[in-house]
Scaffold this motif. Structure first.
Motif: not given
Length: 439
Positions: A31, A36, A38, A40, A73-75, A88
């Motif tokens: 990363a 973060s 994201t 997607y 959504i993932k982080g 996720t």
């Protein structure tokens, strides 16, 4: 989750399953920021035409021709020292309707061997001394309850695809939540279609499902190092007083080089009574040859104690019923249990070639059913993808399903089930054209 639901069975996309089994590999470990999040997703929709159904040839707009449409959504947060937290949340969406679930093309229709009293092995009304229509009427009412679970995300869970949080460490990753199962990950790795489209091997074994695709309440440990990978999963049934009821264990292992890979996956789940139920063992291998790839797999399926059927007798003979009614209820339940047992072998071989924006895949699949029903099915066909850009492509799929005398499976897509043909032994052809965009 009831294994007769396709969101658990069936047969759905693996492009992002790699996320689950490679959580601790380089992609996540590199990363660019300390933390973060994201947004997607993937939008896949097209037109499909399927022959051999009761209604004849059915043409419709469908979501999930190649892959199930979804958003997520993932982080990740880099905590230093080789430690990261990740999460996720991934939800299904049907582009044709805007809903979060769907039913097979053929709706609530079940195969003849599950819906006709005589094929279930039940005696006639006369033999049982019952009014005319009683036995078949009872079967119809049970089928209606079973068919209600035949589809994709029929319970309308918000994050039905994935929902987990995890910790990546220098010695592997630990995850908790709703995840893809180890055996299914192995299957998706060695299916040349990566479970995409009606050409995927999983499409010919839709109902009863031969794989636990995802499972809830799961804890897993995963590791990837120097070409070796492995995963172990434990999902308790969370039944008070008996942790064995509904419990799942899964494990996989693989080895990969730039040219060759091999993998083994295994799942086993207990039914609602705590008895050993659906067990799937998958062995696969693949070889890369520059722009081409060949892949093959064999999966052994066994289920002597099908899940979710132990209350059928109660539907027929509630508490306090007379002895003859109880006996009839037990008889009907035993016949359904026998019909839903599984013992078979799934075989797949496929070839893929990529030249510039063009991807051509061909595959042959066969399910050898070793039960008395002997409902063998085979499929074969081709899929073509033309990449308009890195994120958008056009797709075409042509597939043929050959059903033996007691089988009647119809082609679906990655995001939905085809259902069943008009009658046992009726073959089916599926043609689909679609567009897919990733964001």
């Amino acid at each position: 989750m009831n294994k007769h639901s396709s969101s658990n069975g069936t047969v759905l996309g693996l492009r992002h399953v790699a996320l689950a089994s490679a959580l601790c590999c380089a992609g996540l470990a590199q990363a660019q920021t300390d933390s973060s999040v994201t947004l997607y997703g993937l939008a896949d929709v097209g037109i499909t035409s399927v022959s051999g159904l009761k209604a004849g040839t059915v043409t419709q707009v469908a979501s999930g021709i190649m892959e199930g449409s979804r958003w997520g959504i993932k982080g990740t947060e880099d905590m230093g020292g080789g430690y990261k937290t990740i999460f996720t949340l991934e939800a299904r969406v049907e582009l044709d309707t805007g809903a979060s679930s769907n039913r097979p093309i053929t709706g609530s229709q079940l195969s003849d061997r599950f819906s006709q009293a005589a094929l279930l092995g039940l005696p006639s009304d006369v033999a049982l001394g019952l009014p005319v229509g009683t036995v078949q009427g009872t079967v119809n009412s049970i089928d209606a309850a079973l068919a209600a679970q035949y589809g994709v995300n029929v319970n309308n869970a918000v994050f039905d695809r994935q929902a987990f949080v995890g910790l990546i460490t220098p010695v592997g990753a630990v995850l908790a939540g709703r995840q893809y199962t180890p055996a299914y990950e192995t299957f998706g790795t060695y299916d040349i279609m990566a479970t995409q489209s009606a050409l995927s091997a999983g499409q010919i074994v839709q109902f009863p499902a031969v794989f636990e695709i995802r499972t809830s309440n799961a804890l897993s440990y995963r590791i990837v190092k120097d070409g070796l990978s492995g995963a172990f999963m434990y999902a308790p049934g969370e039944v008070a007083g008996d942790a064995g009821k509904g419990r799942l264990y899964g494990i996989n292992a693989g080895y990969k080089t730039d040219v060759f890979s091999v993998g083994l996956g295994y799942n086993t789940r207990n039914n609602e009574l705590g008895e050993k139920s659906l067990t799937s063992t998958v062995l696969g291998a693949s070889m890369n040859m520059g722009s081409s790839k060949i892949s093959t797999l064999v999966a052994k399926i066994k289920d002597d104690n099908p899940n979710g059927l132990s209350t059928i007798s109660n539907l027929i003979a509630p508490a306090g019923s007379l002895a003859p009614i109880v006996a009839f209820g037990n008889l009907v339940e035993s016949k359904f249990v026998e019909a839903f047992k599984q013992d078979g072998t799934l075989f797949h071989i496929g070839y893929r070639n990529v030249i510039g924006p063009h991807t051509i895949s061909v595959a042959y699949n066969r399910y050898d059913d070793k039960r008395p029903a002997n409902a063998d099915v085979k499929s074969y066909g081709a899929a073509y993808t033309y990449a308009l850009s890195k994120r958008t492509d056009l797709n075409a799929v042509l597939v043929r399903f050959d059903n033996s005398a007691n089988a009647q499976v119809a082609p679906g897509g990655n995001g939905y089930l085809g259902g069943v043909t008009a009658s046992a032994g009726t073959d089916s052809t599926g043609v689909a054209f679609g567009i897919r965009h990733r964001f």
